[in-house]
Motif scaffolding. Structure first.
Motif: not given
Length: 483
Positions: A25-27, A67-71, A100-102, A91-93
Protein backbone atom coordinates in the motif's frame (compact mmCIF):
# COMPACT_ATOMS: atom_id res chain seq x y z
CA UNK A 1 11.37 -0.53 -38.31
CA UNK A 2 11.06 -4.00 -39.85
CA UNK A 3 9.01 -6.88 -38.43
CA UNK A 4 11.94 -8.67 -36.82
CA UNK A 5 13.01 -5.49 -35.02
CA UNK A 6 9.45 -4.91 -33.83
CA UNK A 7 9.06 -8.41 -32.37
CA UNK A 8 12.44 -8.21 -30.64
CA UNK A 9 11.67 -4.81 -29.13
CA UNK A 10 8.35 -6.00 -27.74
CA UNK A 11 9.92 -9.22 -26.42
CA UNK A 12 12.70 -7.30 -24.70
CA UNK A 13 10.23 -4.85 -23.18
CA UNK A 14 7.93 -7.61 -21.93
CA UNK A 15 10.88 -9.54 -20.46
CA UNK A 16 11.94 -6.40 -18.57
CA UNK A 17 8.62 -5.99 -16.75
CA UNK A 18 8.92 -6.30 -12.98
CA UNK A 19 8.72 -10.03 -12.34
CA UNK A 20 7.55 -9.59 -8.75
CA UNK A 21 4.40 -7.71 -9.87
CA UNK A 22 3.56 -7.42 -6.18
CA UNK A 23 2.57 -4.19 -4.48
CA UNK A 24 2.30 -2.83 -0.99
CA UNK A 25 0.00 0.00 0.00
CA UNK A 26 2.88 2.36 0.76
CA UNK A 27 6.67 2.42 0.58
CA UNK A 28 8.95 1.45 -2.28
CA UNK A 29 6.52 -1.15 -3.71
CA UNK A 30 3.54 1.16 -3.89
CA UNK A 31 1.76 1.37 -7.27
CA UNK A 32 3.29 3.54 -9.99
CA UNK A 33 1.35 5.80 -12.28
CA UNK A 34 2.30 3.89 -15.43
CA UNK A 35 1.01 0.60 -13.95
CA UNK A 36 -2.59 1.73 -13.61
CA UNK A 37 -5.07 -0.11 -15.78
CA UNK A 38 -8.64 0.38 -14.73
CA UNK A 39 -11.33 -2.10 -15.81
CA UNK A 40 -14.69 -0.36 -15.56
CA UNK A 41 -16.19 -3.03 -13.28
CA UNK A 42 -13.39 -2.41 -10.74
CA UNK A 43 -14.76 1.05 -9.99
CA UNK A 44 -16.02 -0.16 -6.63
CA UNK A 45 -12.44 -0.80 -5.51
CA UNK A 46 -11.94 2.96 -5.63
CA UNK A 47 -15.44 4.18 -4.82
CA UNK A 48 -15.39 5.72 -1.31
CA UNK A 49 -19.05 4.74 -0.88
CA UNK A 50 -18.25 1.02 -1.21
CA UNK A 51 -16.85 -0.07 2.19
CA UNK A 52 -15.82 -3.67 1.37
CA UNK A 53 -13.54 -4.87 -1.46
CA UNK A 54 -13.09 -8.64 -1.79
CA UNK A 55 -10.54 -10.48 -3.89
CA UNK A 56 -8.09 -13.37 -3.99
CA UNK A 57 -4.39 -12.94 -3.30
CA UNK A 58 -2.87 -11.22 -6.32
CA UNK A 59 -6.19 -9.80 -7.57
CA UNK A 60 -5.15 -6.20 -6.88
CA UNK A 61 -6.48 -5.34 -3.41
CA UNK A 62 -3.26 -3.77 -2.16
CA UNK A 63 -2.70 -2.23 -5.58
CA UNK A 64 -5.99 -0.32 -5.50
CA UNK A 65 -5.52 0.55 -1.83
CA UNK A 66 -2.12 1.97 -2.77
CA UNK A 67 -3.57 3.87 -5.73
CA UNK A 68 -6.00 5.58 -3.37
CA UNK A 69 -3.36 6.24 -0.73
CA UNK A 70 -0.77 7.95 -2.96
CA UNK A 71 -1.46 11.41 -4.39
CA UNK A 72 0.19 10.88 -7.79
CA UNK A 73 -1.80 7.74 -8.58
CA UNK A 74 -5.00 9.13 -7.04
CA UNK A 75 -4.91 11.99 -9.56
CA UNK A 76 -4.81 9.50 -12.44
CA UNK A 77 -7.57 7.37 -10.93
CA UNK A 78 -9.73 10.47 -10.57
CA UNK A 79 -9.42 11.03 -14.34
CA UNK A 80 -10.18 7.38 -15.13
CA UNK A 81 -13.29 7.41 -12.91
CA UNK A 82 -14.59 10.98 -12.96
CA UNK A 83 -17.98 10.10 -11.46
CA UNK A 84 -16.49 8.87 -8.15
CA UNK A 85 -15.36 12.26 -6.89
CA UNK A 86 -11.87 10.97 -6.06
CA UNK A 87 -10.43 14.47 -6.38
CA UNK A 88 -12.23 15.35 -3.12
CA UNK A 89 -10.59 12.59 -1.09
CA UNK A 90 -8.20 12.98 1.82
CA UNK A 91 -6.91 9.45 2.23
CA UNK A 92 -5.36 8.07 5.40
CA UNK A 93 -4.32 4.54 6.39
CA UNK A 94 -5.91 2.80 9.37
CA UNK A 95 -4.16 -0.59 9.29
CA UNK A 96 -2.18 -1.93 6.32
CA UNK A 97 -0.05 -4.70 7.84
CA UNK A 98 3.11 -2.61 7.91
CA UNK A 99 4.43 0.42 9.73
CA UNK A 100 4.59 3.86 8.18
CA UNK A 101 2.19 5.98 6.21
CA UNK A 102 0.29 6.91 9.36
CA UNK A 103 -1.11 3.41 9.83
CA UNK A 104 -1.34 1.84 13.26
CA UNK A 105 1.09 -1.02 13.88
CA UNK A 106 0.22 -4.48 15.11
CA UNK A 107 2.48 -3.89 18.13
CA UNK A 108 0.39 -0.89 19.15
CA UNK A 109 -2.79 -2.88 18.70
CA UNK A 110 -1.47 -5.79 20.78
CA UNK A 111 -0.59 -3.38 23.57
CA UNK A 112 -3.89 -1.51 23.48
CA UNK A 113 -6.01 -4.65 23.00
CA UNK A 114 -4.52 -7.50 25.09
CA UNK A 115 -5.44 -11.07 24.23
CA UNK A 116 -8.70 -12.05 25.88
CA UNK A 117 -9.98 -8.45 26.05
CA UNK A 118 -10.95 -8.02 22.39
CA UNK A 119 -14.70 -7.77 22.97
CA UNK A 120 -14.30 -4.89 25.42
CA UNK A 121 -11.34 -2.97 23.98
CA UNK A 122 -11.19 -3.63 20.23
CA UNK A 123 -14.16 -1.40 19.24
CA UNK A 124 -12.73 1.54 21.20
CA UNK A 125 -9.28 0.92 19.70
CA UNK A 126 -10.62 1.00 16.12
CA UNK A 127 -12.63 4.13 16.85
CA UNK A 128 -9.40 5.77 18.01
CA UNK A 129 -7.66 4.65 14.80
CA UNK A 130 -10.46 6.14 12.71
CA UNK A 131 -10.43 9.35 14.74
CA UNK A 132 -6.70 9.81 14.18
CA UNK A 133 -7.16 9.27 10.46
CA UNK A 134 -9.94 11.86 10.25
CA UNK A 135 -7.92 14.37 12.25
CA UNK A 136 -4.94 13.89 9.93
CA UNK A 137 -7.20 14.26 6.88
CA UNK A 138 -8.31 17.66 8.16
CA UNK A 139 -4.91 18.82 9.41
CA UNK A 140 -2.18 16.85 7.63
CA UNK A 141 0.58 19.20 8.80
CA UNK A 142 -0.07 18.62 12.51
CA UNK A 143 1.60 15.84 14.48
CA UNK A 144 -0.75 12.83 14.72
CA UNK A 145 -2.42 12.06 18.02
CA UNK A 146 -1.31 9.03 20.00
CA UNK A 147 -3.75 6.13 19.94
CA UNK A 148 -3.44 5.77 23.69
CA UNK A 149 -4.45 9.40 24.22
CA UNK A 150 -7.42 9.10 21.86
CA UNK A 151 -8.65 5.97 23.63
CA UNK A 152 -8.58 7.80 26.96
CA UNK A 153 -10.17 10.96 25.55
CA UNK A 154 -13.04 9.23 23.76
CA UNK A 155 -13.72 6.30 26.07
CA UNK A 156 -17.26 7.66 26.40
CA UNK A 157 -19.06 6.78 23.11
CA UNK A 158 -21.03 10.03 23.22
CA UNK A 159 -17.83 12.09 23.25
CA UNK A 160 -16.56 10.15 20.23
CA UNK A 161 -19.83 10.57 18.34
CA UNK A 162 -19.97 14.30 19.02
CA UNK A 163 -16.39 14.77 17.81
CA UNK A 164 -17.03 12.71 14.67
CA UNK A 165 -20.11 14.79 13.88
CA UNK A 166 -18.07 17.95 14.33
CA UNK A 167 -15.24 16.74 12.07
CA UNK A 168 -17.73 15.41 9.53
CA UNK A 169 -19.30 18.86 9.32
CA UNK A 170 -15.94 20.55 8.84
CA UNK A 171 -14.99 18.15 6.04
CA UNK A 172 -18.36 18.51 4.35
CA UNK A 173 -18.09 22.30 4.52
CA UNK A 174 -14.72 22.13 2.76
CA UNK A 175 -16.15 19.69 0.18
CA UNK A 176 -13.60 17.08 1.25
CA UNK A 177 -14.07 13.43 2.22
CA UNK A 178 -11.84 11.57 4.67
CA UNK A 179 -11.27 7.99 3.53
CA UNK A 180 -9.64 5.61 6.03
CA UNK A 181 -8.19 2.49 4.41
CA UNK A 182 -7.71 -0.94 6.01
CA UNK A 183 -5.70 -3.60 4.18
CA UNK A 184 -3.81 -6.83 5.02
CA UNK A 185 -6.24 -7.50 7.86
CA UNK A 186 -5.11 -11.11 8.04
CA UNK A 187 -1.96 -9.73 9.71
CA UNK A 188 -3.95 -8.58 12.75
CA UNK A 189 -3.45 -11.92 14.51
CA UNK A 190 -2.41 -15.51 13.88
CA UNK A 191 -4.79 -17.05 16.41
CA UNK A 192 -8.22 -17.84 14.94
CA UNK A 193 -10.43 -16.58 17.76
CA UNK A 194 -8.47 -13.35 18.27
CA UNK A 195 -8.49 -12.54 14.56
CA UNK A 196 -12.22 -13.13 14.38
CA UNK A 197 -12.92 -10.81 17.29
CA UNK A 198 -10.64 -8.05 15.96
CA UNK A 199 -12.25 -8.23 12.52
CA UNK A 200 -15.74 -8.28 14.01
CA UNK A 201 -14.87 -5.04 15.81
CA UNK A 202 -13.60 -3.44 12.57
CA UNK A 203 -16.87 -4.33 10.85
CA UNK A 204 -18.87 -3.01 13.76
CA UNK A 205 -17.16 0.38 13.58
CA UNK A 206 -17.48 0.45 9.78
CA UNK A 207 -21.20 -0.22 10.00
CA UNK A 208 -21.72 2.40 12.70
CA UNK A 209 -20.20 5.15 10.53
CA UNK A 210 -22.28 4.66 7.40
CA UNK A 211 -24.47 7.74 8.09
CA UNK A 212 -21.65 10.31 8.03
CA UNK A 213 -21.46 12.50 4.94
CA UNK A 214 -17.73 13.07 4.68
CA UNK A 215 -16.12 10.20 6.61
CA UNK A 216 -15.72 6.84 4.90
CA UNK A 217 -13.99 3.55 5.79
CA UNK A 218 -12.80 1.07 3.17
CA UNK A 219 -11.72 -2.51 3.93
CA UNK A 220 -9.78 -4.73 1.50
CA UNK A 221 -10.25 -8.43 2.31
CA UNK A 222 -9.95 -11.93 0.87
CA UNK A 223 -13.20 -13.88 0.40
CA UNK A 224 -11.92 -16.77 2.52
CA UNK A 225 -11.36 -14.43 5.47
CA UNK A 226 -15.10 -13.92 5.57
CA UNK A 227 -16.06 -17.57 5.10
CA UNK A 228 -13.56 -19.45 7.26
CA UNK A 229 -13.37 -17.18 10.31
CA UNK A 230 -17.01 -17.52 11.30
CA UNK A 231 -17.45 -13.77 11.84
CA UNK A 232 -20.40 -13.01 14.08
CA UNK A 233 -21.20 -9.34 13.49
CA UNK A 234 -24.95 -9.45 12.83
CA UNK A 235 -24.95 -6.74 10.13
CA UNK A 236 -22.09 -8.31 8.18
CA UNK A 237 -24.36 -9.80 5.45
CA UNK A 238 -25.63 -6.30 4.65
CA UNK A 239 -22.07 -4.98 4.33
CA UNK A 240 -21.02 -7.91 2.15
CA UNK A 241 -24.08 -7.53 -0.06
CA UNK A 242 -22.74 -4.20 -1.28
CA UNK A 243 -19.13 -5.35 -1.63
CA UNK A 244 -17.06 -5.12 -4.80
CA UNK A 245 -15.34 -8.33 -5.92
CA UNK A 246 -12.10 -7.97 -7.86
CA UNK A 247 -12.61 -10.55 -10.57
CA UNK A 248 -10.52 -10.20 -13.72
CA UNK A 249 -11.99 -11.30 -17.03
CA UNK A 250 -9.73 -12.48 -19.82
CA UNK A 251 -10.20 -9.25 -21.75
CA UNK A 252 -9.18 -7.28 -18.64
CA UNK A 253 -5.92 -9.21 -18.36
CA UNK A 254 -4.97 -8.88 -22.01
CA UNK A 255 -6.09 -5.27 -21.93
CA UNK A 256 -3.75 -4.62 -19.02
CA UNK A 257 -0.86 -6.28 -20.89
CA UNK A 258 -1.46 -4.32 -24.09
CA UNK A 259 -1.96 -1.06 -22.20
CA UNK A 260 1.50 -1.35 -20.67
CA UNK A 261 3.04 -1.92 -24.08
CA UNK A 262 0.94 0.78 -25.75
CA UNK A 263 1.81 3.47 -23.22
CA UNK A 264 5.55 2.69 -23.21
CA UNK A 265 7.35 5.11 -25.58
CA UNK A 266 9.95 2.39 -26.28
CA UNK A 267 7.39 -0.04 -27.69
CA UNK A 268 4.68 2.16 -29.24
CA UNK A 269 6.19 2.14 -32.73
CA UNK A 270 6.87 -1.61 -32.61
CA UNK A 271 3.36 -2.37 -31.39
CA UNK A 272 1.85 -0.16 -34.08
CA UNK A 273 3.82 -2.07 -36.70
CA UNK A 274 2.32 -5.40 -35.58
CA UNK A 275 -1.16 -3.88 -35.19
CA UNK A 276 -0.97 -2.71 -38.79
CA UNK A 277 -0.08 -6.23 -39.91
CA UNK A 278 -3.21 -7.47 -38.11
CA UNK A 279 -5.40 -4.82 -39.72
CA UNK A 280 -6.02 -3.18 -36.34
CA UNK A 281 -5.90 0.55 -35.56
CA UNK A 282 -2.68 1.97 -34.06
CA UNK A 283 -2.35 2.48 -30.32
CA UNK A 284 -3.26 6.17 -30.38
CA UNK A 285 -6.61 5.35 -32.01
CA UNK A 286 -7.12 2.33 -29.76
CA UNK A 287 -6.72 4.56 -26.75
CA UNK A 288 -8.94 7.30 -28.11
CA UNK A 289 -11.67 5.41 -29.94
CA UNK A 290 -13.39 3.28 -27.32
CA UNK A 291 -10.17 1.57 -26.20
CA UNK A 292 -10.89 -1.27 -28.65
CA UNK A 293 -7.55 -2.95 -28.12
CA UNK A 294 -8.21 -3.13 -24.39
CA UNK A 295 -11.81 -4.38 -24.29
CA UNK A 296 -12.51 -6.28 -27.52
CA UNK A 297 -11.73 -10.00 -27.38
CA UNK A 298 -11.59 -10.43 -31.16
CA UNK A 299 -8.99 -7.69 -31.60
CA UNK A 300 -7.02 -8.91 -28.59
CA UNK A 301 -6.94 -12.47 -29.95
CA UNK A 302 -5.81 -11.22 -33.38
CA UNK A 303 -2.89 -9.38 -31.87
CA UNK A 304 -1.89 -12.24 -29.55
CA UNK A 305 -1.96 -14.64 -32.49
CA UNK A 306 0.56 -12.33 -34.13
CA UNK A 307 2.64 -12.23 -30.92
CA UNK A 308 2.58 -15.97 -30.13
CA UNK A 309 1.16 -17.89 -33.07
CA UNK A 310 -2.35 -19.30 -33.23
CA UNK A 311 -1.98 -22.66 -31.51
CA UNK A 312 0.01 -24.19 -28.65
CA UNK A 313 1.14 -26.93 -31.02
CA UNK A 314 1.05 -27.73 -34.70
CA UNK A 315 -2.72 -27.90 -34.71
CA UNK A 316 -5.79 -26.94 -32.73
CA UNK A 317 -5.69 -29.95 -30.38
CA UNK A 318 -3.35 -28.21 -27.91
CA UNK A 319 -5.56 -25.13 -27.79
CA UNK A 320 -5.31 -21.53 -28.96
CA UNK A 321 -2.51 -19.38 -27.55
CA UNK A 322 -4.95 -16.63 -26.50
CA UNK A 323 -7.10 -18.99 -24.40
CA UNK A 324 -4.36 -21.24 -23.04
CA UNK A 325 -2.90 -18.92 -20.33
CA UNK A 326 -6.38 -18.10 -19.02
CA UNK A 327 -7.39 -21.77 -18.84
CA UNK A 328 -4.19 -22.90 -17.12
CA UNK A 329 -3.78 -19.99 -14.67
CA UNK A 330 -7.25 -20.24 -13.14
CA UNK A 331 -7.62 -21.41 -9.54
CA UNK A 332 -10.31 -23.68 -8.13
CA UNK A 333 -12.81 -20.81 -8.31
CA UNK A 334 -12.06 -20.25 -12.03
CA UNK A 335 -10.35 -16.93 -11.31
CA UNK A 336 -7.10 -15.67 -12.83
CA UNK A 337 -5.16 -12.90 -11.08
CA UNK A 338 -3.14 -10.23 -12.89
CA UNK A 339 -0.08 -11.20 -10.88
CA UNK A 340 -0.02 -14.77 -12.23
CA UNK A 341 -0.90 -13.62 -15.74
CA UNK A 342 1.97 -11.13 -15.89
CA UNK A 343 4.45 -13.62 -14.43
CA UNK A 344 3.58 -16.10 -17.18
CA UNK A 345 4.00 -13.49 -19.92
CA UNK A 346 7.26 -12.14 -18.51
CA UNK A 347 8.90 -15.55 -18.26
CA UNK A 348 7.50 -16.62 -21.63
CA UNK A 349 9.33 -13.62 -23.12
CA UNK A 350 12.55 -14.62 -21.33
CA UNK A 351 12.46 -18.22 -22.56
CA UNK A 352 15.38 -19.27 -24.78
CA UNK A 353 15.91 -19.71 -27.61
CA UNK A 354 13.64 -16.87 -28.73
CA UNK A 355 11.31 -17.55 -31.66
CA UNK A 356 12.25 -16.04 -35.00
CA UNK A 357 9.03 -14.40 -36.18
CA UNK A 358 6.95 -14.07 -33.03
CA UNK A 359 7.37 -12.48 -29.63
CA UNK A 360 6.49 -15.63 -27.67
CA UNK A 361 6.67 -19.36 -28.38
CA UNK A 362 4.33 -22.12 -27.21
CA UNK A 363 7.12 -23.68 -25.15
CA UNK A 364 7.90 -20.27 -23.68
CA UNK A 365 4.27 -19.92 -22.59
CA UNK A 366 4.39 -23.38 -20.96
CA UNK A 367 7.58 -22.39 -19.19
CA UNK A 368 5.84 -19.19 -18.07
CA UNK A 369 3.15 -21.33 -16.47
CA UNK A 370 5.81 -23.25 -14.54
CA UNK A 371 7.23 -20.00 -13.19
CA UNK A 372 3.78 -18.62 -12.40
CA UNK A 373 2.92 -21.83 -10.52
CA UNK A 374 6.18 -21.72 -8.56
CA UNK A 375 5.69 -18.09 -7.56
CA UNK A 376 2.00 -18.61 -6.72
CA UNK A 377 2.82 -21.44 -4.30
CA UNK A 378 5.65 -19.39 -2.77
CA UNK A 379 3.27 -16.49 -2.18
CA UNK A 380 0.60 -18.82 -0.86
CA UNK A 381 3.13 -20.03 1.73
CA UNK A 382 3.43 -16.48 3.07
CA UNK A 383 -0.30 -16.48 3.70
CA UNK A 384 -0.64 -20.11 4.80
CA UNK A 385 2.66 -21.32 6.33
CA UNK A 386 1.36 -24.89 6.37
CA UNK A 387 0.71 -25.15 2.61
CA UNK A 388 4.08 -26.66 1.62
CA UNK A 389 3.74 -29.40 4.24
CA UNK A 390 0.29 -30.21 2.88
CA UNK A 391 1.34 -30.28 -0.78
CA UNK A 392 4.66 -32.13 -0.39
CA UNK A 393 3.14 -35.61 0.28
CA UNK A 394 1.01 -35.27 -2.86
CA UNK A 395 3.99 -35.14 -5.25
CA UNK A 396 3.66 -37.54 -8.22
CA UNK A 397 0.03 -38.28 -7.36
CA UNK A 398 -2.05 -38.28 -10.54
CA UNK A 399 -5.15 -36.09 -10.57
CA UNK A 400 -8.07 -36.15 -10.75
CA UNK A 401 -8.35 -38.75 -7.99
CA UNK A 402 -10.57 -39.81 -5.12
CA UNK A 403 -10.36 -37.83 -1.89
CA UNK A 404 -9.24 -40.99 -0.09
CA UNK A 405 -6.02 -41.07 -2.13
CA UNK A 406 -5.15 -37.58 -0.93
CA UNK A 407 -6.01 -38.28 2.71
CA UNK A 408 -4.00 -41.51 2.60
CA UNK A 409 -0.89 -39.56 1.61
CA UNK A 410 -1.42 -37.16 4.51
CA UNK A 411 -2.01 -40.00 6.95
CA UNK A 412 1.08 -41.92 5.78
CA UNK A 413 3.30 -38.88 6.26
CA UNK A 414 1.81 -37.60 9.52
CA UNK A 415 0.80 -34.33 7.89
CA UNK A 416 -1.78 -33.18 10.44
CA UNK A 417 0.54 -33.86 13.38
CA UNK A 418 3.37 -32.04 11.61
CA UNK A 419 1.19 -28.99 11.03
CA UNK A 420 0.14 -28.90 14.68
CA UNK A 421 3.81 -28.99 15.68
CA UNK A 422 4.67 -26.22 13.19
CA UNK A 423 1.84 -24.13 14.57
CA UNK A 424 3.11 -24.43 18.15
CA UNK A 425 6.53 -23.22 17.00
CA UNK A 426 5.60 -20.55 14.46
CA UNK A 427 2.13 -19.39 15.46
CA UNK A 428 -0.45 -19.44 12.65
CA UNK A 429 -4.08 -20.40 12.14
CA UNK A 430 -4.63 -24.14 11.72
CA UNK A 431 -6.41 -25.25 8.52
CA UNK A 432 -8.49 -27.73 10.55
CA UNK A 433 -10.01 -27.84 14.03
CA UNK A 434 -10.58 -31.54 14.77
CA UNK A 435 -8.13 -33.66 16.75
CA UNK A 436 -9.41 -36.79 15.00
CA UNK A 437 -7.08 -37.50 12.06
CA UNK A 438 -9.79 -38.60 9.63
CA UNK A 439 -11.99 -35.62 10.39
CA UNK A 440 -8.96 -33.31 10.21
CA UNK A 441 -8.26 -34.71 6.73
CA UNK A 442 -11.80 -33.85 5.63
CA UNK A 443 -11.45 -30.34 7.07
CA UNK A 444 -8.10 -29.91 5.33
CA UNK A 445 -9.68 -30.89 2.02
CA UNK A 446 -12.44 -28.36 2.62
CA UNK A 447 -9.90 -25.64 3.40
CA UNK A 448 -7.96 -26.33 0.19
CA UNK A 449 -11.22 -26.17 -1.77
CA UNK A 450 -12.13 -22.88 -0.10
CA UNK A 451 -8.83 -21.22 -1.02
CA UNK A 452 -8.97 -22.60 -4.57
CA UNK A 453 -6.08 -25.08 -4.39
CA UNK A 454 -8.35 -28.09 -4.95
CA UNK A 455 -11.49 -28.40 -7.03
CA UNK A 456 -14.16 -31.09 -6.72
CA UNK A 457 -15.38 -32.44 -10.04
CA UNK A 458 -18.94 -33.50 -10.84
CA UNK A 459 -17.99 -37.19 -10.42
CA UNK A 460 -16.74 -36.53 -6.86
CA UNK A 461 -13.03 -36.77 -7.67
CA UNK A 462 -10.62 -34.01 -6.73
CA UNK A 463 -8.51 -32.06 -9.20
CA UNK A 464 -5.77 -29.50 -8.66
CA UNK A 465 -5.59 -26.52 -11.03
CA UNK A 466 -2.35 -26.26 -12.99
CA UNK A 467 -1.61 -22.99 -11.20
CA UNK A 468 -0.74 -25.09 -8.12
CA UNK A 469 -0.32 -28.59 -9.55
CA UNK A 470 2.80 -27.87 -11.61
CA UNK A 471 4.83 -26.47 -8.71
CA UNK A 472 3.45 -29.11 -6.33
CA UNK A 473 4.67 -31.79 -8.78
CA UNK A 474 1.38 -33.62 -9.20
CA UNK A 475 0.77 -35.44 -12.46
CA UNK A 476 -2.05 -35.08 -14.95
CA UNK A 477 -2.59 -36.95 -18.17
CA UNK A 478 -1.89 -34.61 -21.08
CA UNK A 479 -1.05 -31.73 -18.72
CA UNK A 480 2.04 -29.57 -18.47
CA UNK A 481 4.82 -31.54 -16.82
CA UNK A 482 5.85 -30.48 -13.29
CA UNK A 483 9.02 -28.53 -12.59
Amino acid sequence: MNTLDATKKIRDSLASFDASVSHSVSGQDRPKADEIYAPEHHAGALDPHVPIVLGARGSGKSFWAGVLGNKDTLVIAAKEYPRLGLEKLEVQFGFIGQEGGGAVSRETMDKMVPEGEENEKAPLFWRAVVMRGVQRALNPQESPSRIKDLIEKYSDPEDWEEECQKLDGLLFGKQRTALIIFDALDALAYEHDRLRKLLDAVFRVTWSMRSYQAIRLKLFLRDDQISRLGLRFVELPKLIAGATRLKWHGTDLYGMLYARLATDPNTQEALDRLLKECGLPPTAQSLGQGRMLFIDKTGQAQLFTRLAGQYMGRGHKKGKTYDWPLNHLSDGHDEVTPRSFLVLMIHAAKHLPPPENTVLSAEGIRNGLREASKIRVEQLALEFPWIRRVLAPLALLQVPCADERIKERWLETGTQQAIRKMRSQQGFMLPFASSDEDEAGDELLATLKMIGVLKERDDGRYDMPDLFRVAARLLKKGGVSPI
